[in-house]
Design a protein around this motif. Structure first.
Motif, PDB file in Angstrom:
ATOM      1  N   ARG A 115      -2.475  -6.459   2.858  1.00 16.65           N
ATOM      2  CA  ARG A 115      -2.331  -5.061   2.406  1.00 16.65           C
ATOM      3  C   ARG A 115      -1.342  -4.376   3.341  1.00 16.65           C
ATOM      4  NH1 ARG A 115      -7.581  -5.817   3.779  1.00 16.65           N
ATOM      5  NH2 ARG A 115      -7.198  -4.221   5.349  1.00 16.65           N
ATOM      6  N   ILE A 116      -0.086  -4.316   2.923  1.00 10.37           N
ATOM      7  CA  ILE A 116       0.963  -3.865   3.830  1.00 10.37           C
ATOM      8  C   ILE A 116       1.574  -2.557   3.340  1.00 10.37           C
ATOM      9  CG2 ILE A 116       3.154  -4.472   4.897  1.00 10.37           C
ATOM     10  CD1 ILE A 116       2.287  -7.339   4.847  1.00 10.37           C
ATOM     11  N   GLY A 117       1.516  -1.541   4.196  1.00 14.54           N
ATOM     12  CA  GLY A 117       2.049  -0.235   3.857  1.00 14.54           C
ATOM     13  C   GLY A 117       3.343   0.050   4.575  1.00 14.54           C
ATOM     14  N   SER A 118       3.235   0.719   5.734  1.00 13.13           N
ATOM     15  CA  SER A 118       4.393   1.328   6.386  1.00 13.13           C
ATOM     16  C   SER A 118       5.529   0.361   6.720  1.00 13.13           C
ATOM     17  CB  SER A 118       3.931   2.071   7.644  1.00 13.13           C
ATOM     18  OG  SER A 118       3.088   1.256   8.407  1.00 13.13           O
ATOM     19  N   ASN A 128      -5.661   4.179  -1.705  1.00 15.94           N
ATOM     20  CA  ASN A 128      -6.983   4.328  -1.095  1.00 15.94           C
ATOM     21  C   ASN A 128      -7.684   5.636  -1.471  1.00 15.94           C
ATOM     22  OD1 ASN A 128      -5.543   6.159   0.433  1.00 15.94           O
ATOM     23  ND2 ASN A 128      -6.525   5.589   2.361  1.00 15.94           N
ATOM     24  N   VAL A 172     -10.650  -4.684   7.867  1.00 10.57           N
ATOM     25  CA  VAL A 172      -9.585  -4.036   8.633  1.00 10.57           C
ATOM     26  C   VAL A 172      -9.855  -4.360  10.100  1.00 10.57           C
ATOM     27  CG1 VAL A 172      -8.578  -1.812   9.308  1.00 10.57           C
ATOM     28  CG2 VAL A 172      -9.411  -2.149   6.960  1.00 10.57           C
ATOM     29  N   ARG A 178       4.346   7.254   6.295  1.00 12.21           N
ATOM     30  CA  ARG A 178       3.776   8.010   5.190  1.00 12.21           C
ATOM     31  C   ARG A 178       4.119   9.489   5.344  1.00 12.21           C
ATOM     32  NH1 ARG A 178       0.405   3.457   5.403  1.00 12.21           N
ATOM     33  NH2 ARG A 178      -0.666   3.931   7.313  1.00 12.21           N
ATOM     34  N   LYS A 225      -0.075   4.561  -0.591  1.00 12.62           N
ATOM     35  CA  LYS A 225      -0.773   5.842  -0.432  1.00 12.62           C
ATOM     36  C   LYS A 225       0.124   6.895   0.225  1.00 12.62           C
ATOM     37  CE  LYS A 225      -2.748   4.404   3.960  1.00 12.62           C
ATOM     38  NZ  LYS A 225      -3.800   3.560   4.547  1.00 12.62           N
ATOM     39  N   VAL A 240      -8.205   0.146  -2.291  1.00  7.77           N
ATOM     40  CA  VAL A 240      -8.556  -0.394  -0.974  1.00  7.77           C
ATOM     41  C   VAL A 240      -9.317   0.598  -0.092  1.00  7.77           C
ATOM     42  CG1 VAL A 240      -6.539  -1.943  -1.051  1.00  7.77           C
ATOM     43  CG2 VAL A 240      -6.355   0.244   0.152  1.00  7.77           C
ATOM     44  N   MET A 297      -2.414  -6.054   7.871  1.00  8.17           N
ATOM     45  CA  MET A 297      -1.658  -4.857   7.553  1.00  8.17           C
ATOM     46  C   MET A 297      -0.288  -4.973   8.236  1.00  8.17           C
ATOM     47  SD  MET A 297      -5.025  -2.331   7.671  1.00  8.17           S
ATOM     48  CE  MET A 297      -4.224  -1.089   8.599  1.00  8.17           C
ATOM     49  N   SER A 298       0.448  -3.872   8.273  1.00  4.84           N
ATOM     50  CA  SER A 298       1.818  -3.954   8.811  1.00  4.84           C
ATOM     51  C   SER A 298       1.883  -4.574  10.198  1.00  4.84           C
ATOM     52  CB  SER A 298       2.436  -2.553   8.866  1.00  4.84           C
ATOM     53  OG  SER A 298       2.651  -2.070   7.568  1.00  4.84           O
ATOM     54  N   VAL A 350       0.860  -1.192   0.000  1.00  6.37           N
ATOM     55  CA  VAL A 350       0.000   0.000   0.000  1.00  6.37           C
ATOM     56  C   VAL A 350       0.893   1.237   0.000  1.00  6.37           C
ATOM     57  CG1 VAL A 350      -1.839   1.235   1.200  1.00  6.37           C
ATOM     58  CG2 VAL A 350      -1.830  -1.273   1.183  1.00  6.37           C
ATOM     59  N   MET A 361     -13.156  -8.640   2.507  1.00  9.12           N
ATOM     60  CA  MET A 361     -12.048  -7.789   2.974  1.00  9.12           C
ATOM     61  C   MET A 361     -12.425  -7.166   4.303  1.00  9.12           C
ATOM     62  SD  MET A 361     -11.213  -4.312   3.349  1.00  9.12           S
ATOM     63  CE  MET A 361     -10.232  -2.992   2.646  1.00  9.12           C
TER      64      MET A 361
END
Ligand SMILES: *Cc1c(COP(=O)(O)O)cnc(C)c1O
Length: 236
Positions: A223-226, A64, A172, A232, A43, A86, A207-208, A41, A170
């Protein structure tokens, strides 16, 4: 000052660490890590970061917000990326999102399914849009996702639309809830959707901070971001 090369090696290290974590969690759960898709992810990060990730072998990216996603998808059109949307989505943006998104994870109401799956949104010749129905695990309707009681009617609605292909559920994990508990609820909901369509067996969760628990509960799409991108910009 960090050079782009330094930045690239930091990114490569974080990506490798997350892949190791996924492999370990899959092994612990008796699962094959190859059946798990990792979406990075991106964003709030620039398109240049997505390009670096692609250079490191990333193929699935998540966004997102429509405007930001549209810009990046256009700027990176030369790359072979799968774009996952997402975030919460306004019905009047659905047709625009459909132009670049390969997968939409956040269908939470019939009107949005109608807009995404409408014949004029995809054209008679093109393939149906891959999608998930998003489940809201909180009591706050503002969080996005359909309430548990509305899950089956929404899934049935999506299944009835030729322009959409339902992959699964899906969610969260809510902030205040123990992730394993939250993901057990997702798994139970996934079973209910699978009872409607055996093909809709996938679970987009993790997630993370909680992907290991999601893998233990059967997640197929993380869904892995940071943990991969770092914090961010401007958003901690
Ligand atoms: C931002 C976001 C993620 C990634 O969150 P991290 O905690 O940075 O891994 C996953 N899913 C959705 C829906 C998001 O908006």
């Amino acid at each position: 000052m960090t050079s782009e090369a330094d930045q690239g090696s930091v990114l490569a290290r974080r990506l490798a660490a997350v892949h190791d974590g996924i492999d370990a969690a899959a092994r612990a759960a008796g699962r094959d890590p190859r059946e798990i898709t990792t979406i990075v992810v991106t964003k709030f990060h620039p398109a240049s970061l997505v390009r670096q990730l692609a250079g490191l072998g990333v193929r699935d990216v998540g966004e997102n917000r429509h405007q930001e996603a549209a810009h990046k998808a256009q700027e990176l059109a030369d790359l072979d990326l799968t774009w996952h949307f997402v975030g919460q989505l306004q019905t009047n943006k659905a047709r625009l999102v459909r132009r670049y998104a390969n997968v939409v994870h956040s269908i939470d109401r019939p009107a949005l399914a109608d807009a995404l799956g409408a014949a004029e949104a995809y054209g008679a010749a093109s393939a149906p849009l891959d999608c998930f129905v998003q489940l809201n695990l909180t009591d706050d309707p503002g969080r996005g996702g359909v309430a548990e009681a509305g899950l089956e009617p929404l899934a049935e609605h999506v299944l009835s639309m030729p322009g959409l292909r339902l992959l699964g559920v899906m969610a969260v994990a809510p902030l205040g809830e123990d992730p394993p508990r939250a993901f057990a609820r997702v798994q139970a909901s996934s079973q209910r959707v699978r009872a409607l369509s055996a093909d809709a067996y996938r679970i987009s969760a993790g997630m993370s901070a909680d992907y290991a628990a999601a893998i233990a509960a059967g997640a197929t799409h993380l869904r892995i971001g940071s943990a991969i991108t770092g914090n961010r910009p401007g958003h901690g």
